[in-house]
Design a protein around this motif. Sequence first.
Motif, short mmCIF file in Angstrom:
data_model
loop_
_atom_site.label_atom_id
_atom_site.label_comp_id
_atom_site.label_asym_id
_atom_site.label_seq_id
_atom_site.Cartn_x
_atom_site.Cartn_y
_atom_site.Cartn_z
N LYS A 101 0.90 -1.19 0.17
CA LYS A 101 0.00 0.02 0.02
C LYS A 101 0.87 1.30 -0.01
CE LYS A 101 -4.23 -1.07 2.58
NZ LYS A 101 -4.75 -0.92 3.87
N ASP A 102 0.37 2.40 -0.22
CA ASP A 102 0.85 3.68 -0.22
C ASP A 102 1.36 3.75 1.26
OD1 ASP A 102 0.98 6.58 -1.20
OD2 ASP A 102 0.32 6.82 0.63
N LYS A 103 2.59 4.21 1.54
CA LYS A 103 3.20 4.32 2.80
C LYS A 103 2.79 5.08 3.84
CE LYS A 103 6.56 7.76 1.05
NZ LYS A 103 7.80 8.11 0.48
N PHE A 104 1.67 6.24 3.41
CA PHE A 104 1.03 7.11 4.23
C PHE A 104 -0.24 6.05 4.78
CE2 PHE A 104 3.08 9.99 1.47
CZ PHE A 104 4.00 10.89 2.33
N LYS A 105 -0.77 5.43 3.88
CA LYS A 105 -1.69 4.53 4.45
C LYS A 105 -1.45 3.53 5.34
CE LYS A 105 -4.47 4.73 0.21
NZ LYS A 105 -5.05 4.13 -1.03
N ILE A 106 -0.14 3.01 5.30
CA ILE A 106 0.18 1.98 6.32
C ILE A 106 0.51 2.55 7.40
CG2 ILE A 106 2.38 0.74 6.60
CD1 ILE A 106 2.47 0.05 3.74
N MET A 107 1.09 3.87 7.52
CA MET A 107 1.33 4.57 8.76
C MET A 107 0.18 5.07 9.32
SD MET A 107 4.62 4.34 9.25
CE MET A 107 4.63 2.87 8.28
N ASN A 108 -0.91 5.28 8.65
CA ASN A 108 -2.03 5.81 9.04
C ASN A 108 -2.72 4.53 9.84
OD1 ASN A 108 -4.50 7.34 9.63
ND2 ASN A 108 -5.58 6.27 8.01
N GLU A 109 -2.77 3.31 9.31
CA GLU A 109 -3.03 1.89 9.95
C GLU A 109 -2.49 1.62 11.11
OE1 GLU A 109 -2.92 -1.26 7.49
OE2 GLU A 109 -4.21 -0.53 5.74
N ILE A 110 -1.10 2.02 11.00
CA ILE A 110 -0.42 1.65 12.47
C ILE A 110 -0.87 2.72 13.44
CG2 ILE A 110 1.81 1.50 13.55
CD1 ILE A 110 2.99 0.32 11.09
N PHE A 111 -0.63 3.83 13.33
CA PHE A 111 -0.49 4.88 14.28
C PHE A 111 -2.20 5.42 14.57
CE2 PHE A 111 3.69 5.15 12.72
CZ PHE A 111 4.25 4.81 13.77
N ASN A 112 -2.87 5.60 13.59
CA ASN A 112 -4.43 6.15 13.91
C ASN A 112 -5.35 4.92 14.45
OD1 ASN A 112 -3.87 8.69 13.42
ND2 ASN A 112 -4.13 8.50 11.38
N LYS A 113 -5.28 3.69 13.90
CA LYS A 113 -6.10 2.70 14.39
C LYS A 113 -5.57 1.77 15.42
CE LYS A 113 -8.11 1.73 9.76
NZ LYS A 113 -8.32 0.79 8.70
N THR A 114 -4.25 1.64 15.78
CA THR A 114 -3.67 0.74 16.64
C THR A 114 -3.18 1.74 17.75
OG1 THR A 114 -2.98 -0.76 15.02
CG2 THR A 114 -2.01 -0.81 17.17
N VAL A 115 -2.56 2.44 17.65
CA VAL A 115 -1.99 3.43 18.73
C VAL A 115 -3.16 4.78 19.22
CG1 VAL A 115 0.03 4.91 19.54
CG2 VAL A 115 0.26 3.05 18.27
N GLY A 116 -3.60 5.29 18.14
CA GLY A 116 -4.48 6.28 18.25
C GLY A 116 -3.84 7.81 18.54
N PHE A 117 -2.86 7.94 17.90
CA PHE A 117 -2.37 9.23 17.78
C PHE A 117 -2.15 9.84 16.33
CE2 PHE A 117 1.26 6.85 18.77
CZ PHE A 117 2.21 7.40 17.87
N ASP A 118 -1.95 10.96 16.01
CA ASP A 118 -1.91 11.27 14.95
C ASP A 118 -0.28 11.63 14.43
OD1 ASP A 118 -4.61 13.72 15.00
OD2 ASP A 118 -4.71 11.63 14.15
N ILE A 119 0.11 11.35 13.08
CA ILE A 119 1.74 11.44 12.86
C ILE A 119 1.59 13.20 12.44
CG2 ILE A 119 3.15 11.26 11.11
CD1 ILE A 119 1.75 8.32 11.02
N LYS A 120 2.53 13.69 12.82
CA LYS A 120 2.69 15.10 12.50
C LYS A 120 3.91 15.31 11.77
CE LYS A 120 0.61 16.62 16.49
NZ LYS A 120 0.64 17.38 17.68
#
Length: 120
Positions: A101-120
Motif C-alpha cells: 500500500k501507499d506508505k501513508f496509508k500503512i502509517m495511518n493504519e499503524i498509528f491511527n487505528k492501533t496507537v490512536g495518535f496523529d502523525i505530525k
Amino acid sequence: MYSQNNNDILIYDKTQHFIKLVKHYCGNCKDIVFCDEKEKVWELNFETIRTAYAIIEEKFDLPELVKISNNVEDLYIATNSIVMKNYLKKLENVKLFNKDKDKFKIMNEIFNKTVGFDIK
C-alpha cells in the motif's frame, strides 16, 4: 492475559524495509520496538507489547511468528508466501495487511487505528 498498560508496538522485519519506513515516520517514538533478527525475538520483553506488525516471507520464520503470536493481543502480518498465508489461517489473532500500500496509508493504519495518535 494482557494488561491495559501494554502499549508498545513490535515491528518484526528481517528485510528491514518496513522497519526503515516506520523509523522514517516515527523513529523517535518510544512505543515502538524494532526487531530485525531472529535471535532478538527470543530476547524481547513481551510484557509491554500489545500489538505486532510482521513482514514474513519465509517458512523458516514460523517459530518466531508463533512466539510473537502467543505473546501479543493483535498481530498484523504482510506476506506474499502462499505457505505462510495457509499457516496464518490457523492463528486467531492474526490480521493480514498489504505492505505494498501507499506508505501513508500503512502509517495511518499503524498509528491511527492501533496507537490512536496523529502523525505530525
